[in-house]
Every structure is written in C-alpha cells, then in structure tokens.
Design a protein around this motif. Structure first.
Motif, PDB file in Angstrom:
ATOM      1  N   LYS A  88      29.771  34.534  50.406  1.00  0.00           N
ATOM      2  CA  LYS A  88      30.640  34.048  49.348  1.00  0.00           C
ATOM      3  C   LYS A  88      30.023  32.785  48.760  1.00  0.00           C
ATOM      4  N   ASN A  90      30.081  30.296  45.624  1.00  0.00           N
ATOM      5  CA  ASN A  90      30.970  29.953  44.527  1.00  0.00           C
ATOM      6  C   ASN A  90      30.282  29.165  43.427  1.00  0.00           C
ATOM      7  N   SER A  91      29.074  28.693  43.675  1.00  0.00           N
ATOM      8  CA  SER A  91      28.360  27.964  42.631  1.00  0.00           C
ATOM      9  C   SER A  91      26.861  28.129  42.821  1.00  0.00           C
ATOM     10  N   SER A 131      22.496  36.614  39.962  1.00  0.00           N
ATOM     11  CA  SER A 131      23.763  36.479  40.665  1.00  0.00           C
ATOM     12  C   SER A 131      23.601  36.883  42.130  1.00  0.00           C
ATOM     13  N   ARG A 133      26.042  37.566  44.044  1.00  0.00           N
ATOM     14  CA  ARG A 133      27.149  38.458  44.427  1.00  0.00           C
ATOM     15  C   ARG A 133      27.842  38.987  43.185  1.00  0.00           C
ATOM     16  N   GLY A 135      31.089  39.235  40.901  1.00  0.00           N
ATOM     17  CA  GLY A 135      32.166  38.286  40.642  1.00  0.00           C
ATOM     18  C   GLY A 135      32.357  38.031  39.167  1.00  0.00           C
ATOM     19  N   LYS A 138      33.247  31.601  36.279  1.00  0.00           N
ATOM     20  CA  LYS A 138      34.319  30.651  35.987  1.00  0.00           C
ATOM     21  C   LYS A 138      33.868  29.679  34.902  1.00  0.00           C
ATOM     22  N   GLU A 156      29.448  28.353  37.990  1.00  0.00           N
ATOM     23  CA  GLU A 156      30.496  28.471  39.013  1.00  0.00           C
ATOM     24  C   GLU A 156      31.148  29.839  38.901  1.00  0.00           C
ATOM     25  N   PHE A 157      31.514  30.397  40.055  1.00  0.00           N
ATOM     26  CA  PHE A 157      32.232  31.670  40.116  1.00  0.00           C
ATOM     27  C   PHE A 157      33.720  31.413  40.340  1.00  0.00           C
ATOM     28  N   GLU A 158      34.556  32.358  39.889  1.00  0.00           N
ATOM     29  CA  GLU A 158      36.000  32.269  40.154  1.00  0.00           C
ATOM     30  C   GLU A 158      36.267  32.566  41.605  1.00  0.00           C
TER      31      GLU A 158
END
Length: 158
Positions: A88, A90-91, A131, A133, A135, A138, A156-158
C-alpha cells in the motif's frame, strides 16, 4: 553489488568480484559442484521465479529459499516500493533531483499497476515513474517543467 536474502532471515552482500572468484562448475542442467575453502558442495536449483528473482536451492541435502536483489531492486526498495509483492503506497516521491518533462495523469485518474504517471529527467536521462499499485490519483504536487529535489512529493493516491 547484490543483496542476497536466505530463508527470509539471513542477508548477505555479494560483489561481482566475489562471484568471479567463486569456483563453480555446472555438472548437469541446474546442478552444480562448488569448491569453497577446500570443501566440496553439491548444489541444485529446485525451483526458480525469474521475475521475482527467487530460487529454491538445495545444497548438500539442505534446501534454502534465496532472493537476489540487484542495484535496481535496491533502488526501488529505497524508494519505498516493495519488490515482488503489492504494498500500500500512498505517495510517490522523487527518487533524485530532476526536471518534470511530462505528466500523464491528473487528480481523479484511475490507474493500474505499472501505468506511466510522469517522466522525470535527471542527469540527461528520462526516468519513467510508474504506478506501484492500482488506485486513484488524489493529487499531483508538481507541474510540467518544474524542477524538483530528491524526495519531493510528486503524486498522492486516495
């Protein structure tokens, strides 16, 4: 320099020079004879996953799970991505200072793993940032033509 992890518990660093000095003879396909410190060893590759760079190696009737990371794998790991498994993230931060040449996504874009997010020029080379992953984007913290420092927030990802 290679980082080798054995049975998920022991780690070793091995240089190309170390490998060149290794006394190994392939006896048959996936079977080897190794001479180390005047000790004779028999080794067999029982299973291999080239994409994950993981191997099951049998040495003198003991089986070892071995994962080999080269310089690129080590750089990917240093960026916070996990090799061979989904993590996971997220950024995404800049792996090095450079110039943003192209941005291929925008806020709200749904992306798949390995989709191109942007292109960062560093040391006269174009580095495609993909990327890690699946997603949804964001936010994008940079603009085309912007110069960024190492570890600057890019996406950034949501």
């Amino acid at each position: 320099m290679y980082k080798i992890k054995v049975n998920n518990s022991h780690s070793f660093e091995v240089s190309k020079e170390d490998l060149n000095e290794l006394n190994v003879i392939e006896t048959t396909s996936d079977n080897y004879h190794i001479l180390q410190n005047n000790n004779s060893l028999k080794a067999s590759i029982l299973n291999s996953n080239f994409n994950k760079k993981s191997y099951a190696v049998k040495v003198n009737n003991n089986t070892y799970d071995v994962v080999i990371n080269d310089a690129l794998d080590q750089q990917i790991e240093a960026l916070g991505f996990e090799i061979g498994a989904t993590k996971k993230v997220n950024s995404i931060k800049a792996p090095m200072p450079g110039l943003i040449l192209e941005i291929n996504v925008e806020s709200g874009t749904e992306v798949q793993e390995d989709d191109t997010l942007l292109i960062l020029e560093a040391m006269k080379m174009e580095n495609v940032i993909t990327s890690p992953r699946q997603g949804v984007i964001k936010s994008i913290s940079v603009t085309k033509g912007e110069t960024v420092d190492k570890n600057a927030l890019l996406v950034e990802f949501e």
